[in-house]
Design a protein around this motif. Structure first.
Motif, mmCIF file in Angstrom:
data_model
loop_
_atom_site.group_PDB
_atom_site.id
_atom_site.type_symbol
_atom_site.label_atom_id
_atom_site.label_comp_id
_atom_site.label_asym_id
_atom_site.label_seq_id
_atom_site.Cartn_x
_atom_site.Cartn_y
_atom_site.Cartn_z
ATOM 1 N N GLY A 129 -50.949 -23.915 -40.025
ATOM 2 C CA GLY A 129 -49.913 -23.116 -39.377
ATOM 3 C C GLY A 129 -49.103 -22.396 -40.432
ATOM 4 O O GLY A 129 -49.633 -21.886 -41.421
ATOM 5 N N ASN A 130 -47.807 -22.367 -40.242
ATOM 6 C CA ASN A 130 -46.900 -21.820 -41.249
ATOM 7 C C ASN A 130 -47.263 -22.442 -42.601
ATOM 8 O O ASN A 130 -47.359 -23.649 -42.741
ATOM 9 C CB ASN A 130 -45.460 -22.180 -40.856
ATOM 10 C CG ASN A 130 -44.440 -21.608 -41.829
ATOM 11 O OD1 ASN A 130 -44.642 -21.608 -43.023
ATOM 12 N ND2 ASN A 130 -43.338 -21.145 -41.274
ATOM 13 N N SER A 131 -47.489 -21.615 -43.610
ATOM 14 C CA SER A 131 -48.002 -22.104 -44.890
ATOM 15 C C SER A 131 -47.129 -23.183 -45.511
ATOM 16 O O SER A 131 -47.619 -24.049 -46.233
ATOM 17 C CB SER A 131 -48.173 -20.943 -45.871
ATOM 18 O OG SER A 131 -46.935 -20.285 -46.061
ATOM 19 N N GLU A 132 -45.854 -23.153 -45.260
ATOM 20 C CA GLU A 132 -44.960 -24.157 -45.845
ATOM 21 C C GLU A 132 -44.492 -25.174 -44.819
ATOM 22 O O GLU A 132 -44.245 -26.331 -45.159
ATOM 23 C CB GLU A 132 -43.747 -23.465 -46.482
ATOM 24 C CG GLU A 132 -44.109 -22.611 -47.688
ATOM 25 C CD GLU A 132 -42.876 -22.055 -48.374
ATOM 26 O OE1 GLU A 132 -41.758 -22.278 -47.859
ATOM 27 O OE2 GLU A 132 -43.037 -21.393 -49.411
ATOM 28 N N GLY A 133 -44.378 -24.781 -43.601
ATOM 29 C CA GLY A 133 -43.862 -25.691 -42.588
ATOM 30 C C GLY A 133 -42.340 -25.751 -42.609
ATOM 31 O O GLY A 133 -41.679 -25.227 -43.500
ATOM 32 N N TRP A 134 -41.799 -26.414 -41.603
ATOM 33 C CA TRP A 134 -40.341 -26.549 -41.498
ATOM 34 C C TRP A 134 -39.814 -27.425 -42.626
ATOM 35 O O TRP A 134 -40.342 -28.497 -42.898
ATOM 36 C CB TRP A 134 -39.996 -27.158 -40.145
ATOM 37 C CG TRP A 134 -38.521 -27.319 -39.918
ATOM 38 C CD1 TRP A 134 -37.643 -26.377 -39.512
ATOM 39 C CD2 TRP A 134 -37.765 -28.521 -40.086
ATOM 40 N NE1 TRP A 134 -36.381 -26.898 -39.413
ATOM 41 C CE2 TRP A 134 -36.426 -28.224 -39.760
ATOM 42 C CE3 TRP A 134 -38.088 -29.834 -40.484
ATOM 43 C CZ2 TRP A 134 -35.415 -29.171 -39.813
ATOM 44 C CZ3 TRP A 134 -37.082 -30.778 -40.544
ATOM 45 C CH2 TRP A 134 -35.763 -30.434 -40.214
ATOM 46 N N LYS A 135 -38.801 -26.947 -43.304
ATOM 47 C CA LYS A 135 -38.222 -27.690 -44.422
ATOM 48 C C LYS A 135 -37.082 -28.569 -43.930
ATOM 49 O O LYS A 135 -36.113 -28.067 -43.333
ATOM 50 C CB LYS A 135 -37.694 -26.726 -45.486
ATOM 51 C CG LYS A 135 -38.778 -25.910 -46.172
ATOM 52 C CD LYS A 135 -39.730 -26.790 -46.956
ATOM 53 C CE LYS A 135 -40.760 -25.975 -47.705
ATOM 54 N NZ LYS A 135 -41.724 -26.831 -48.404
#
Length: 510
Positions: free
Chosen positions: A34-40
């Motif tokens: 998904g989002n390359s970093e994900g939720w931080k």
């Protein structure tokens, strides 16, 4: 002869080609990040301290219901009210059987079936010795105080009910199982209420108080309460699977989120084997304990047949693409290689449990004297039933193993069939996949079979879509701390779990 060899060689070449073509064209699920970093995660000190305070309350369930001290459960209810006044003010909230808690946040469209999130208030004891903290007024069933918690705290970095916050972690019994999930649900609902962005459909939270001892007075009665109100849920979410850290699933170089779409059944049988008693100086040719040994050997040597159920096939279809060549070859060519695949799976304790009803010899009792022959020996065998096997079949299996001996067989504990299998082509399941990608975009998400019993089983009377998953990423040592010593949850995991449930609640109908 040479012609025959050429024919055999040609057949082998064709066979190998077929195996390889089937493997390379097999529809293994592609793992798309998904989002390359994900939720931080952003640390929320207030949320951390609310969980810490909840862990400090020793809501221990032990023995039969009604035999443990309820004072901490009353204290816990008051603590939740004080910690989440907005939730109590903006939901319909009820107590079921005094200590189980139910919350309903009304949505904007009453025509939609609600969704339900589960957790449980009770925890197991902090150590094998059933030791609890006397200062917090936890007692044995006979009301005699137990030894102080410090006797088992030697193996803990912090006192089991300290709720200590240190090293980026929150420590204590129940941090993972399951107060971390309970408080994350309350935090998520609290945030939704604050935002005033109410969901379309009703959201329910239900917290049992005796899950660790069978859930008969908590979850069973909550489910019946829902049934009597005519409620049917579009989805039910409970504990079960986890996000296994990279390297913890053999042969897979990725995090793997396993979602329990079913759970195994349960049958424990006490088998009493009769023989001749007396003095050991004049023993019979075959003692009761020898007869019991024969039966036990039969049970272990001739276990129920392994099989790859549709759920486990789907599991392998999901993760198979990330497995080594030999595994992919066998999974893709079960028409020929299924016996080899099953043979490999049954040689490993973990994968063996995925493909068969397991047999575990757990307890045995005979003579109390070194020179005394007992006229009766008893032992307990525990079966965890694979979906597709039945209690009736297991009883027939026991009868075959005890054939030719004078025995009495008795079910003990909570005998039950394996659960129904929930589908994966639903909005409810697909949202789990999306929620995992939100917090851990690189993880492979797959349906799975939950080995242990959960409260989720009891809610089959109010939903067909039941999923067992706690969205925390853990390694093998952290997983082993559940029900053992030094249980903790990392603050990062806790923050991500809060966000995950908020995501689920707010995106279900988007």
């Amino acid at each position: 002869m040479k012609k025959l060899l050429f024919i055999i060689l040609g057949i082998l070449i064709i066979l190998v080609a077929v195996l390889l073509i089937k493997m390379y064209t097999y529809p293994f699920k592609k793992n798309t990040a998904g989002n390359s970093e994900g939720w931080k995660p952003v640390k929320n000190d207030s949320a951390v301290m609310r969980l810490s305070g909840g862990i400090k309350i020793p809501t221990v369930s032990v023995g039969s219901l009604g035999e443990f001290n309820y004072a901490p459960f009353d204290q816990f209810k008051e603590y939740l009210k004080a910690s989440y006044p907005l939730v109590y003010q903006n939901t319909e909230n009820n107590e079921v059987n005094t200590h189980a808690l139910v919350f309903r946040l009304k949505g904007s469209d009453s025509s939609l079936e609600p969704i339900l999130f589960l957790s449980h208030i009770d925890v197991v004891t902090p150590g094998d010795a059933d030791v609890k903290n006397n200062d917090l007024n936890v007692f044995r069933p006979d009301d005699k105080p137990l030894p102080p918690v410090s006797k088992v705290a030697e193996d803990w970095d912090f006192e089991p009910f300290s709720g200590a916050v240190a090293n980026g972690r929150i420590y204590g019994r129940g941090a993972i199982d399951m107060k971390g999930m309970l408080f994350s649900l309350m935090e998520s609902m609290n945030t939704i209420i604050k935002s005033k962005k109410l969901p379309k459909r009703d959201i329910y939270l239900a917290f049992g108080f005796d899950e660790e001892v069978g859930g008969q007075k908590g979850a069973v009665q909550i489910a019946d309460y829902f049934r009597k109100k005519g409620l049917h849920f579009d989805a039910v979410y409970d504990e079960g699977g986890l996000i296994m850290e990279k390297g913890n699933v053999a042969g897979i170089d990725s995090d793997v989120a396993v979602v329990g779409c079913a759970e195994k059944g349960f049958l424990s049988a006490k088998i009493k084997v009769k023989g001749l008693g007396g003095h050991s100086s004049m023993p019979p040719m075959e003692s009761a304990i020898g007869k019991a040994a024969v039966i036990m050997q039969r049970l272990e040597d001739h276990q129920m047949k392994p099989t790859i159920t549709p759920l486990i096939k789907e599991f392998f279809d999901n993760i198979g693409g990330a497995m080594p060549f030999s595994n992919r070859l066998a999974i893709a060519n079960q028409w020929l290689l299924k016996p080899l695949l099953l043979s490999k799976l049954t040689k490993n304790n973990t994968t063996n449990a995925l493909v068969r009803t397991t047999t575990a010899l757990t307890m045995m009792k005979g003579s109390d004297g070194a020179n005394v022959l007992s006229p009766e020996v008893e032992f307990v065998v525990n079966f965890r039933l694979l979906p597709g096997n039945t209690v009736k079949e297991v009883r027939a299996h026991i009868a075959k193993a005890t054939e030719g001996f004078d025995v009495e067989v008795e079910d003990i504990d909570n005998t039950r069939e394996a659960s129904a299998v929930s589908p994966t082509n639903t909005k409810a399941y697909k949202l789990i996949e999306a929620g995992v990608k939100e917090i851990n975009p690189g993880a492979i998400v797959s349906p799975y079979l939950t080995m242990a019993a959960t409260d989720a089983y009891k809610y089959q009377i109010v939903s067909k879509n039941i999923y067992r998953f706690m969205p925390i990423k853990i390694n093998s040592s952290e997983q082993q701390s559940i029900h053992s010593t030094n249980e903790y949850i990392s603050i990062e995991n806790y923050m991500k779990m809060i966000h995950y449930f908020e995501y689920m609640m707010t995106n279900y109908d988007k």
